[in-house]
Motif scaffolding. Structure first.
Motif, PDB file in Angstrom:
ATOM      1  N   ASP A  54     -18.219  -5.780  -7.463  1.00 21.88           N
ATOM      2  CA  ASP A  54     -19.154  -4.760  -7.932  1.00 21.88           C
ATOM      3  C   ASP A  54     -18.464  -3.401  -8.020  1.00 21.88           C
ATOM      4  N   LYS A  55     -18.770  -2.672  -9.044  1.00 23.43           N
ATOM      5  CA  LYS A  55     -18.121  -1.372  -9.279  1.00 23.43           C
ATOM      6  C   LYS A  55     -18.324  -0.392  -8.128  1.00 23.43           C
ATOM      7  N   ASN A  56     -19.421  -0.540  -7.392  1.00 21.88           N
ATOM      8  CA  ASN A  56     -19.719   0.391  -6.308  1.00 21.88           C
ATOM      9  C   ASN A  56     -18.856   0.180  -5.063  1.00 21.88           C
ATOM     10  N   VAL A  57     -18.236  -0.999  -4.964  1.00 18.33           N
ATOM     11  CA  VAL A  57     -17.427  -1.291  -3.776  1.00 18.33           C
ATOM     12  C   VAL A  57     -16.268  -0.312  -3.650  1.00 18.33           C
ATOM     13  N   TYR A  58     -15.601  -0.024  -4.783  1.00 14.41           N
ATOM     14  CA  TYR A  58     -14.465   0.893  -4.770  1.00 14.41           C
ATOM     15  C   TYR A  58     -14.671   2.082  -5.711  1.00 14.41           C
ATOM     16  N   LEU A  87      -8.727   0.742   0.454  1.00  8.84           N
ATOM     17  CA  LEU A  87      -9.318   1.990   0.927  1.00  8.84           C
ATOM     18  C   LEU A  87      -8.245   2.974   1.396  1.00  8.84           C
ATOM     19  N   GLU A  88      -7.171   2.435   1.948  1.00  5.73           N
ATOM     20  CA  GLU A  88      -6.062   3.280   2.393  1.00  5.73           C
ATOM     21  C   GLU A  88      -5.424   3.990   1.196  1.00  5.73           C
ATOM     22  N   VAL A  89      -5.216   3.242   0.114  1.00  6.55           N
ATOM     23  CA  VAL A  89      -4.641   3.834  -1.086  1.00  6.55           C
ATOM     24  C   VAL A  89      -5.627   4.827  -1.705  1.00  6.55           C
ATOM     25  N   ALA A  90      -6.910   4.440  -1.720  1.00 11.87           N
ATOM     26  CA  ALA A  90      -7.941   5.277  -2.333  1.00 11.87           C
ATOM     27  C   ALA A  90      -8.119   6.615  -1.622  1.00 11.87           C
ATOM     28  N   ALA A  91      -7.685   6.684  -0.370  1.00 14.51           N
ATOM     29  CA  ALA A  91      -7.810   7.936   0.380  1.00 14.51           C
ATOM     30  C   ALA A  91      -6.898   9.029  -0.177  1.00 14.51           C
ATOM     31  N   VAL A  92      -5.827   8.620  -0.894  1.00 16.23           N
ATOM     32  CA  VAL A  92      -4.880   9.618  -1.398  1.00 16.23           C
ATOM     33  C   VAL A  92      -4.586   9.489  -2.898  1.00 16.23           C
ATOM     34  N   ARG A  93      -5.062   8.414  -3.532  1.00 13.68           N
ATOM     35  CA  ARG A  93      -4.817   8.208  -4.959  1.00 13.68           C
ATOM     36  C   ARG A  93      -6.097   7.714  -5.634  1.00 13.68           C
ATOM     37  N   ASP A  94      -6.182   7.895  -6.953  1.00  9.23           N
ATOM     38  CA  ASP A  94      -7.294   7.330  -7.722  1.00  9.23           C
ATOM     39  C   ASP A  94      -7.008   5.850  -7.944  1.00  9.23           C
ATOM     40  N   VAL A  95      -7.768   5.016  -7.266  1.00  4.68           N
ATOM     41  CA  VAL A  95      -7.561   3.571  -7.349  1.00  4.68           C
ATOM     42  C   VAL A  95      -8.189   3.006  -8.625  1.00  4.68           C
ATOM     43  N   VAL A  96      -7.487   2.092  -9.285  1.00  5.83           N
ATOM     44  CA  VAL A  96      -8.004   1.409 -10.461  1.00  5.83           C
ATOM     45  C   VAL A  96      -7.868  -0.093 -10.246  1.00  5.83           C
ATOM     46  N   ALA A 143       0.830  -1.204   0.000  1.00 10.44           N
ATOM     47  CA  ALA A 143       0.000   0.000   0.000  1.00 10.44           C
ATOM     48  C   ALA A 143       0.870   1.261   0.000  1.00 10.44           C
ATOM     49  N   THR A 144       1.897   1.265   0.841  1.00  9.06           N
ATOM     50  CA  THR A 144       2.792   2.423   0.920  1.00  9.06           C
ATOM     51  C   THR A 144       3.546   2.623  -0.392  1.00  9.06           C
ATOM     52  N   ALA A 145       4.041   1.520  -0.958  1.00  9.88           N
ATOM     53  CA  ALA A 145       4.805   1.610  -2.207  1.00  9.88           C
ATOM     54  C   ALA A 145       3.930   2.080  -3.363  1.00  9.88           C
ATOM     55  N   LEU A 146       2.670   1.658  -3.370  1.00  8.26           N
ATOM     56  CA  LEU A 146       1.754   2.065  -4.437  1.00  8.26           C
ATOM     57  C   LEU A 146       1.435   3.552  -4.325  1.00  8.26           C
ATOM     58  N   VAL A 147       1.215   4.025  -3.118  1.00 12.76           N
ATOM     59  CA  VAL A 147       0.938   5.449  -2.894  1.00 12.76           C
ATOM     60  C   VAL A 147       2.141   6.306  -3.290  1.00 12.76           C
ATOM     61  N   ASP A 148       3.332   5.830  -2.945  1.00 12.60           N
ATOM     62  CA  ASP A 148       4.553   6.598  -3.215  1.00 12.60           C
ATOM     63  C   ASP A 148       5.036   6.474  -4.661  1.00 12.60           C
ATOM     64  N   GLY A 149       4.421   5.578  -5.427  1.00 13.51           N
ATOM     65  CA  GLY A 149       4.835   5.404  -6.810  1.00 13.51           C
ATOM     66  C   GLY A 149       6.063   4.533  -6.993  1.00 13.51           C
TER      67      GLY A 149
END
Length: 317
Positions: free
Chosen positions: A234-238, A200-209, A177-183
């Motif tokens: 389901d698409k609504n989950v994230y 959800l942690e990543v989604a709080a600071v980045r656009d999750v795909v 999660a940390t590495a994904l956020v930091d790129g």
């Protein structure tokens, strides 16, 4: 005369107490370790069964989870066990971790909830498809962990070599999660129930795909590994634009072949029909419904088959 009457009354009381105890079915639930989902769910399950007036006296027992629960079930040391699908399949077929044990006499009581594989990236990487992962920096999960085991099965079904077709990293979920956020990486493979806190942690600071797995790869990996099944997040989950096709491992309530049909019927009926109460323990209890609970990977207990059929669902494998 008075003493005789008192003695008779005392005997009648003892007889009634003994009869009442004999009428109860005593059930121990093998859950998991403190801190996981299984542990509090086991305690809640015992409480609900005890209060349901179905002649069941239930207790919950902390264990090391899936593998131990299978072995405890085989010895009838517990009567219900919480078990991941991959472990259940090994115990049922007597393979891998259970090669020395041999095939264990186990049955599914119900499917509790799925743990779908998540392939997660962020909007800034430009990755949109599974094929886009080729050559990218990808965490396949920690060495020996469930994330990596399932990741390797998926990559094998796709015909990919994780040491050649991607720039492989082996990170724990928090590290990923940390590495994904930091790129520092481009994508991660994670396995957990949805919604997952790491996503959800990543989604709080980045656009999750979320990256879907191609249909042919899903088919191949499920055919090669019968404990896995096709699953759609389901698409609504994230908050995604589209639903995401993937594969999932399951989390099951398991019993042994000694359990009588009437008891397994009462147990599954009570648990499924009290799913609202279980939601106070875990949001995954929303999956405690006949449609999802009747999907399995091995045979079901006869009482479970009866209950789900009454609800209009055949037990599926």
């Amino acid at each position: 005369m008075r003493k005789t009457k008192i003695t008779l009354m005392a005997c009648a009381l003892v007889f009634a107490i003994v009869n009442s105890a004999l009428a109860l079915d005593f059930v121990t639930i093998g859950s998991g370790g403190v801190g996981g989902t299984y542990y509090p769910l086991g305690g809640s399950m015992a409480e609900i069964l005890n209060n349901a007036k179905i002649d069941v006296k239930a207790t919950s027992r902390a264990t090391s989870a899936s593998r131990e629960n299978c072995r405890l079930l085989a010895r009838d040391a517990v009567q219900i066990g919480m078990v991941m699908g991959s472990t259940l399949w090994q115990a049922y077929t007597g393979t891998e971790a259970f090669e020395k044990d041999g095939k264990l006499d186990l049955y599914i009581l119900m499917n509790m909830y799925a743990a779908p594989q998540h392939i997660v990236t962020t909007g800034r990487t430009g990755i949109k498809t599974f094929e886009d992962l080729r050559g990218k920096r990808v965490s396949v999960g920690a060495p020996g962990g469930g994330d990596q085991v399932l990741t390797n099965l998926i990559l094998a079904a796709a015909g990919w070599d994780p040491e050649k077709d991607i720039k492989r990293e082996q990170l724990t979920q928090p590290e990923g999660a940390t590495a994904l956020v930091d790129g520092n990486i481009d994508a991660v493979f994670w396995n957990f129930a949805a919604p997952g806190s790491a996503v959800l942690e990543v989604a709080a600071v980045r656009d999750v795909v979320l990256i879907p797995i191609p249909e042919d790869v899903v088919k191949k990996v499920c055919e090669a590994n019968p404990f896995l099944f096709s699953y759609t997040i389901d698409k609504n989950v994230y908050n995604q634009a589209e639903d995401c096709l993937t594969v999932a491992d399951g989390n099951f309530l398991v019993v042994n072949g000694k359990m009588k049909e009437d008891l397994s019927y009462r147990l599954v009926k009570t648990i499924v029909e009290n799913r609202e109460a279980f939601k106070k323990v875990t949001t995954q209890a929303e999956h405690f419904n006949p449609k999802e609970a009747s999907v399995g990977i091995i045979r079901f207990a006869s009482g479970a088959v009866k209950y789900f059929k009454e609800q209009g669902f055949d037990t599926l494998k």
